[in-house]
Design a protein around this motif. Structure first.
Motif, mmCIF file in Angstrom:
data_model
loop_
_atom_site.group_PDB
_atom_site.id
_atom_site.type_symbol
_atom_site.label_atom_id
_atom_site.label_comp_id
_atom_site.label_asym_id
_atom_site.label_seq_id
_atom_site.Cartn_x
_atom_site.Cartn_y
_atom_site.Cartn_z
ATOM 1 N N GLY A 32 56.698 22.037 63.844
ATOM 2 C CA GLY A 32 57.357 23.026 64.687
ATOM 3 C C GLY A 32 56.941 23.012 66.143
ATOM 4 N N ARG A 33 56.279 21.929 66.586
ATOM 5 C CA ARG A 33 55.829 21.883 67.979
ATOM 6 C C ARG A 33 56.975 21.609 68.942
ATOM 7 N N PHE A 34 57.998 20.926 68.477
ATOM 8 C CA PHE A 34 59.236 20.689 69.223
ATOM 9 C C PHE A 34 60.271 20.242 68.215
ATOM 10 N N ARG A 35 61.506 20.043 68.669
ATOM 11 C CA ARG A 35 62.581 19.651 67.761
ATOM 12 C C ARG A 35 63.102 18.260 68.109
ATOM 13 N N ILE A 36 63.469 17.507 67.086
ATOM 14 C CA ILE A 36 64.155 16.234 67.269
ATOM 15 C C ILE A 36 65.647 16.514 67.120
ATOM 16 N N VAL A 37 66.416 16.134 68.136
ATOM 17 C CA VAL A 37 67.844 16.417 68.121
ATOM 18 C C VAL A 37 68.645 15.130 68.235
ATOM 19 N N THR A 38 69.911 15.224 67.895
ATOM 20 C CA THR A 38 70.847 14.125 68.102
ATOM 21 C C THR A 38 72.227 14.722 68.287
ATOM 22 N N GLY A 39 73.191 13.879 68.578
ATOM 23 C CA GLY A 39 74.568 14.334 68.715
ATOM 24 C C GLY A 39 75.421 13.747 67.609
ATOM 25 N N ILE A 40 76.309 14.567 67.043
ATOM 26 C CA ILE A 40 77.159 14.095 65.948
ATOM 27 C C ILE A 40 78.606 14.456 66.214
ATOM 28 N N ALA A 41 79.495 13.689 65.574
ATOM 29 C CA ALA A 41 80.908 14.041 65.570
ATOM 30 C C ALA A 41 81.113 15.175 64.564
#
Length: 199
Positions: A32-41
């Protein structure tokens, strides 16, 4: 005209910036120290339609984050989290989930900078090849010393922190201003030492 500050870092950029392994990144994200994000359709999660920026669970993509570097570079995510919510959504359409690659995983710049501040990583980041600290701490120290020399200490530490935030805002057009907690950690030792001298 200067470019605006960065909004995201790739995982590979962060490992180079911090001198760590991608498995460390996954572990800190899972904690929970930071978030891993990405972009999706567009995908469907039961009755909800989701698209754009989403949060990933690194433990559900664990083979991608092997410390030995022998893992695959692409995995399948079946659960996602909206960026503004904490509940996890199961992807129901497409039924097999969505493919995601390490190269398309990002960490928000504000969360990278906050992690660096919380862990006092300014010196480490500044010493990396081509890396720079997000804030001008040396400049703030000079401004702090000058302010105390010329005007003495304000009545409260909160006033001094606010002045230093204003100093950062004035020099970055409001783009690079550390939060008050981060500034407080740097100012408190000075504040306590000078208050003891006055006692």
């Amino acid at each position: 005209m200067a470019l605006p500050p960065r909004t995201h870092y790739t995982l590979h950029e962060v490992t180079a910036r911090w001198g760590c392994n991608i498995a460390d990144i996954a572990g800190w994200a899972d904690a929970g120290r930071f978030r891993i994000v990405t972009g999706i359709a567009v995908v469907h999660c039961d009755s909800e339609t989701v698209a754009g920026k989403v949060v990933l669970s690194p433990m559900e993509l664990l083979p991608l984050f092997r410390r030995c570097g022998t893992g695959p570079t692409e995995g399948v995510m079946r659960r996602i989290q909206r960026i503004d919510r904490e509940d996890w959504l199961l992807i129901t359409d497409p039924a097999g989930g969505v493919s995601v690659t390490i190269a398309d995983m990002l960490i928000l710049a504000e969360e990278v900078h906050a992690f660096e501040d919380e862990n006092d990583m300014v010196r480490r980041v500044a010493s990396g090849s081509g890396a720079t600290t997000p804030y001008d701490w040396d400049g703030m120290n000079i401004a702090l010393i000058t302010r105390i020399h010329d005007q003495g200490l304000p009545v409260t530490q909160a006033e001094l922190i606010a002045e230093m935030q204003d100093w950062f805002a004035d020099r970055s057009n409001g783009d690079r201003v550390p939060d008050s907690r981060t500034i407080r950690r740097r100012i408190t030792p000075v504040w306590k030492a000078l208050r003891r001298e006055e006692a």
